[in-house]
Design an enzyme around this catalytic site. Structure first.
Site, PDB file in Angstrom:
ATOM      1  N   GLU A   1      70.961  20.251  21.146  1.00  0.00           N
ATOM      2  CA  GLU A   1      71.332  20.728  19.815  1.00  0.00           C
ATOM      3  C   GLU A   1      70.082  20.949  18.961  1.00  0.00           C
ATOM      4  O   GLU A   1      69.290  20.016  18.780  1.00  0.00           O
ATOM      5  CB  GLU A   1      72.275  19.704  19.166  1.00  0.00           C
ATOM      6  CG  GLU A   1      73.593  19.597  19.933  1.00  0.00           C
ATOM      7  CD  GLU A   1      74.343  18.282  19.710  1.00  0.00           C
ATOM      8  OE1 GLU A   1      74.017  17.549  18.756  1.00  0.00           O
ATOM      9  OE2 GLU A   1      75.261  17.995  20.515  1.00  0.00           O
TER      10      GLU A   1
ATOM     11  N   GLU B   1      78.327  16.758  23.451  1.00  0.00           N
ATOM     12  CA  GLU B   1      77.500  15.932  24.339  1.00  0.00           C
ATOM     13  C   GLU B   1      78.052  15.879  25.763  1.00  0.00           C
ATOM     14  O   GLU B   1      77.298  15.864  26.727  1.00  0.00           O
ATOM     15  CB  GLU B   1      77.361  14.519  23.766  1.00  0.00           C
ATOM     16  CG  GLU B   1      76.345  14.401  22.627  1.00  0.00           C
ATOM     17  CD  GLU B   1      76.768  15.080  21.335  1.00  0.00           C
ATOM     18  OE1 GLU B   1      77.967  15.396  21.178  1.00  0.00           O
ATOM     19  OE2 GLU B   1      75.906  15.293  20.466  1.00  0.00           O
TER      20      GLU B   1
ATOM     21  N   GLN C   1      70.443  14.441  20.221  1.00  0.00           N
ATOM     22  CA  GLN C   1      69.780  14.425  18.914  1.00  0.00           C
ATOM     23  C   GLN C   1      69.470  12.976  18.510  1.00  0.00           C
ATOM     24  O   GLN C   1      68.403  12.694  17.988  1.00  0.00           O
ATOM     25  CB  GLN C   1      70.667  15.117  17.882  1.00  0.00           C
ATOM     26  CG  GLN C   1      69.867  15.669  16.727  1.00  0.00           C
ATOM     27  CD  GLN C   1      70.556  16.838  16.068  1.00  0.00           C
ATOM     28  OE1 GLN C   1      71.570  16.654  15.381  1.00  0.00           O
ATOM     29  NE2 GLN C   1      70.036  18.037  16.243  1.00  0.00           N
ATOM     30  N   PHE C   2      70.395  12.105  18.793  1.00  0.00           N
ATOM     31  CA  PHE C   2      70.206  10.655  18.651  1.00  0.00           C
ATOM     32  C   PHE C   2      70.954  10.007  19.810  1.00  0.00           C
ATOM     33  O   PHE C   2      72.035  10.466  20.174  1.00  0.00           O
ATOM     34  CB  PHE C   2      70.797  10.135  17.331  1.00  0.00           C
ATOM     35  CG  PHE C   2      70.060  10.576  16.103  1.00  0.00           C
ATOM     36  CD1 PHE C   2      69.160   9.726  15.465  1.00  0.00           C
ATOM     37  CD2 PHE C   2      70.256  11.842  15.579  1.00  0.00           C
ATOM     38  CE1 PHE C   2      68.476  10.136  14.323  1.00  0.00           C
ATOM     39  CE2 PHE C   2      69.574  12.265  14.453  1.00  0.00           C
ATOM     40  CZ  PHE C   2      68.678  11.413  13.810  1.00  0.00           C
TER      41      PHE C   2
ATOM     42  N   ASP D   1      72.704   7.550  19.843  1.00  0.00           N
ATOM     43  CA  ASP D   1      74.014   7.107  19.370  1.00  0.00           C
ATOM     44  C   ASP D   1      75.128   8.071  19.801  1.00  0.00           C
ATOM     45  O   ASP D   1      76.238   7.658  20.119  1.00  0.00           O
ATOM     46  CB  ASP D   1      74.001   7.014  17.844  1.00  0.00           C
ATOM     47  CG  ASP D   1      72.768   6.299  17.305  1.00  0.00           C
ATOM     48  OD1 ASP D   1      72.937   5.323  16.576  1.00  0.00           O
ATOM     49  OD2 ASP D   1      71.623   6.709  17.628  1.00  0.00           O
ATOM     50  N   PHE D   2      74.812   9.388  19.797  1.00  0.00           N
ATOM     51  CA  PHE D   2      75.843  10.385  20.077  1.00  0.00           C
ATOM     52  C   PHE D   2      76.107  10.540  21.573  1.00  0.00           C
ATOM     53  O   PHE D   2      77.114  11.121  21.966  1.00  0.00           O
ATOM     54  CB  PHE D   2      75.473  11.715  19.419  1.00  0.00           C
ATOM     55  CG  PHE D   2      75.213  11.521  17.951  1.00  0.00           C
ATOM     56  CD1 PHE D   2      76.136  10.836  17.168  1.00  0.00           C
ATOM     57  CD2 PHE D   2      74.033  11.933  17.364  1.00  0.00           C
ATOM     58  CE1 PHE D   2      75.898  10.594  15.828  1.00  0.00           C
ATOM     59  CE2 PHE D   2      73.788  11.691  16.024  1.00  0.00           C
ATOM     60  CZ  PHE D   2      74.712  11.025  15.244  1.00  0.00           C
TER      61      PHE D   2
ATOM     62  N   MET E   1      77.056   8.263  23.356  1.00  0.00           N
ATOM     63  CA  MET E   1      78.194   7.419  23.731  1.00  0.00           C
ATOM     64  C   MET E   1      79.510   8.180  23.721  1.00  0.00           C
ATOM     65  O   MET E   1      80.492   7.726  24.289  1.00  0.00           O
ATOM     66  CB  MET E   1      78.278   6.191  22.816  1.00  0.00           C
ATOM     67  CG  MET E   1      77.076   5.278  22.939  1.00  0.00           C
ATOM     68  SD  MET E   1      76.604   4.930  24.652  1.00  0.00           S
ATOM     69  CE  MET E   1      77.574   3.459  24.951  1.00  0.00           C
TER      70      MET E   1
ATOM     71  N   HIS F   1      72.516   5.982  13.510  1.00  0.00           N
ATOM     72  CA  HIS F   1      71.296   6.728  13.843  1.00  0.00           C
ATOM     73  C   HIS F   1      70.168   5.762  14.184  1.00  0.00           C
ATOM     74  O   HIS F   1      68.993   6.097  14.037  1.00  0.00           O
ATOM     75  CB  HIS F   1      70.866   7.629  12.683  1.00  0.00           C
ATOM     76  CG  HIS F   1      71.776   8.782  12.435  1.00  0.00           C
ATOM     77  ND1 HIS F   1      73.006   8.648  11.853  1.00  0.00           N
ATOM     78  CD2 HIS F   1      71.639  10.109  12.721  1.00  0.00           C
ATOM     79  CE1 HIS F   1      73.584   9.831  11.763  1.00  0.00           C
ATOM     80  NE2 HIS F   1      72.779  10.731  12.286  1.00  0.00           N
TER      81      HIS F   1
END
Ligand code: TPP
Ligand code: MG
Lengths: 338, 327
Positions: free
Chosen positions: B31, B62, B84-85, B87-88, B90, B129
């Site tokens: 992204e 994702e 991008q992070f 976290d995403f 998951m 984040h």
């Protein structure tokens, strides 16, 4: 961007015996017979306690896999799902390997490391599914992107049920394929149920093909039980996608004529629905069609059934005699070396 | 050879550039990574240099990103995707766990893909984040996990990760992106995966750590030494899976006291794996119980005051070391 209804149009072509022989009817019928007979035997093995885990069959849906498998070319990629043994057989999986696999034999395509409907052969372009519904859809999309970059004119066939259209992965994959103009046919087998859940609890749209509009792609609604017509439709579609790459939703209306798995008595399925589809059994339709088209005589059909049964019997016997994997190999091959 | 001062994020950019230049089968996608250069600018200039066919933006999806990478990797490409992070990731971890991680075991077909994932706290990113998820990834069979702490390691390990025939999660600490710099030559050799590095010698205790905590541990060790409390080794694991168990055990043998530090959560964290390894294989070498210093089991808080209390740092590592040395 519209939804098109396909009709069972009998071929207007000449009816001479030699012209009919070139039609796919007998190939499709053979694939469907092998599927049905193999699955029947697997169910028996399961009830005999000789297959561990579960057995999930496609009874009533054999036409969809047979037609779509036959419609693809050598560069095309397939990601069959739970009701798609006829895709495997149609793409060259020997029945023997299916028995080996379902019996968990080391000689099978997954060497006993996976079972039931999770098998495939990447060398033939058939991805082995994982259980997670929807998860294979982006995989085949990426695989087609890679092949096309290498100059191979690949089209992808990604299969899913009505239930799997509710997953996030379905949305992600269709949108991804649309954005990148990846030629993938998302073959939705609407068999009216997802395990015990009817389609009324799965979606609100009139037909799942209507969803295509939201992705800016074409959606087609087809009869999933008429193998020859479906083959013709998909064959034409494949040519179109090779000429102008883009994804398509192909919704095939059909019916799961048995339980979700061999363990399931499917008492929750209304009998009138079953009866309606029994009258349109894809194997009966295919048999009648090859005879009507003059591709095979009734006697030849009977002979074909015997040959298929013999192949299934022999494969089953051989696989039963083969060894299971060696527990000493348990931890081997988790990683690729290098 | 002339040296250039290089941040960790610049080093990653160099690693990606080299891979794109040397390996035509490498493709990058994710992204905002194209013309924009990525949320952290790790891919800056790469689309301009190598074209949109090799470096491209995707929708926000994702699972489709991972799934497409798996498909590509099984067809001869070598995809490197950016989250991008972390976290995403998951939202799509099933693709890594179930598709990528099982493919070779089930089929014998390799999946040479790399997931680059900015992670970690210290930038007031708040709960979504700042996550530090290496323990989740390490739990997955068939997947490797790399986590560099220095620019030189980052670019050299990135090349090895991308050339590895397996799925690799390549964790990039966001705090370190621009807080750590090294003078680096233009040329470099790849560093093999699975090899830890002693960043600081010492004989009275060892800090087993990785990522941003390496730098905090180095500061704490320096202070301990200046105070005359002892010399402290800092072992940067660099690759978490496969883990360099020999280096860990050698460090324990050389110091006999072990402090494990990470900025991820405590329960089921990677430190628990390290503590178990030491207990199983080096118990007889210990002069003190193994100590873990980790984030507490709470969501990553936003306010700087809370996040400072949440995240281990040189001060808390220093205190833990003094206690350990005094045992
Ligand atoms: C993500 C996910 N959730 C749940 C399941 C369990 N499950 C397996 S098959 C099935 C029903 C699938 O229905 P459908 O997609 O319509 O396919 P069909 O079985 O009718 O061919 C369910 C719920 C699963 N495999 N994956
Ligand atoms: Mg269904």
């Amino acid at each position: 961007m519209s939804r098109k209804q396909t009709k069972a149009t009998p071929p207007a072509a000449a009816r001479s015996r030699s012209a009919q022989a070139a039609l796919p009817g007998s190939t499709l019928l053979r694939c469907m017979l092998l599927t049905q007979l193999t699955e029947e035997r697997l169910v028996r093995l399961y009830h005999q306690g000789r297959i561990s885990g579960g057995v999930y069959i496609s009874r009533g849906q054999e036409a969809i896999g047979a037609a779509t498998a036959a419609a693809g070319g050598p560069d095309d990629l397939y990601a069959p799902l739970i009701r798609d043994m006829s895709v495997h057989i149609g793409r060259g999986e020997p029945v023997l390997d299916i028995f080996r696999h379902c019996l968990g034999r080391v000689t099978g395509p997954m060497k006993g490391r996976d079972g039931n409907v999770h098998y495939g052969c990447l060398a033939r372009g058939v991805y082995p599914m994982i259980s997670h519904l929807g998860a294979m859809l982006p995989v085949v999309t990426g695989a087609v992107m890679a092949r096309r970059r290498q100059g191979r004119p690949a089209v992808g066939f990604a299969y899913l049920g009505d239930g799997a259209t509710s997953t996030g992965d379905f949305h992600e994959a269709v949108n991804f394929a649309a954005v990148f103009d990846v030629p993938v046919i998302f073959v939705i087998e609407n068999n009216q149920f997802a395990y015990s859940t009817p389609i009324t609890r799965q979606f609100r749209c009139r037909n799942l093909a209507d969803r295509a509009v939201g992705y800016g792609i074409e959606g087609l609604a087809a009869d999933g039980n008429e193998a020859v017509d479906l083959y013709r439709l998909v064959r034409g579609l494949v040519d179109q996608l090779r000429a102008r790459p883009r994804p398509v939703l192909l919704v095939c209306d059909t019916m799961r004529m048995r339980g979700h798995g061999a363990h399931d008595d499917f008492s929750y399925v209304p009998r009138d629905l079953l009866e309606r589809f029994t009258a349109r059994d894809p194997l009966d339709l295919a048999r009648a069609r090859v005879i009507a088209d003059g591709a095979l005589t009734a006697a030849e059909v009977a002979r074909l059934e015997q040959v298929c049964q013999a192949e299934v019997d022999a494969a089953c016997q051989q696989a039963l005699a083969e060894p299971p994997p060696d527990p000493a190999t348990l931890t081997e091959g988790v990683y690729a070396a290098g | 050879m002339p040296l250039a001062e290089t941040t960790l994020v610049e080093a990653i950019n160099q690693g990606l550039r080299r891979l794109l230049r040397e390996r035509p089968e490498v493709v990058l996608f994710g992204e905002d990574i194209g013309a924009f250069g990525g949320a952290f600018k790790a891919t800056l200039g790469l689309q301009q240099e190598f074209g949109e066919a090799r470096v491209f933006d995707t929708p926000i999806c994702e699972s489709a990103i991972f799934g497409a990478a798996i498909g590509m990797a099984t067809q001869g490409l070598r995809p490197i995707v950016e989250l991008q992070f972390v976290d995403f990731g998951m939202t799509a971890v099933h693709q890594l766990l179930n598709n990528a991680g099982t493919m070779h075991y089930r089929t014998g077909v390799a999946v040479p893909m790399t997931v680059r994932a900015p992670c970690g706290g210290g930038i007031c990113g708040g709960p979504f984040h700042s996550e530090e998820l290496e323990a989740f990834f390490c739990h997955m069979p068939g997947v490797k996990v790399v986590y560099p702490a220095f620019p030189a390691d980052a670019r050299a390990l990135l090349v090895s990760a991308a050339l590895d025939p397996n799925p690799v999660i390549f964790l990039e600490n966001k705090y370190l992106y621009r807080h750590v710099k090294e003078w680096l030559p233009a040329d470099w050799e790849p560093i093999p995966l699975g090899v830890a590095q002693v960043c600081r010698p010492g004989s009275d205790a060892v800090v087993l750590t990785y990522g941003a905590m390496v730098h905090e541990a180095l500061r704490a060790a320096e202070q301990v030494e200046q105070e005359g409390a002892g010399t402290v080794m800092v072992l940067d694991l660099r690759t978490l899976k496969p883990l360099d168990a020999d280096a860990v055990l050698a460090a324990v043998a050389a110091t006999n006291r072990v402090l494990i530090v990470h900025e991820g959560w405590r329960t089921g964290g990677f430190g628990a794996e390290l503590a178990a390894l030491v207990a199983e294989r080096a118990f007889h070498l210990l002069d003190a119980p193994v100590v873990r210093l980790t984030a507490p089991d709470v969501p990553v808080p936003f306010a700087p005051e809370l996040e400072r209390a949440y995240r281990p740092g040189a001060d808390t590592i220093h205190a833990a070391l003094l206690e350990l040395l005094d045992y």
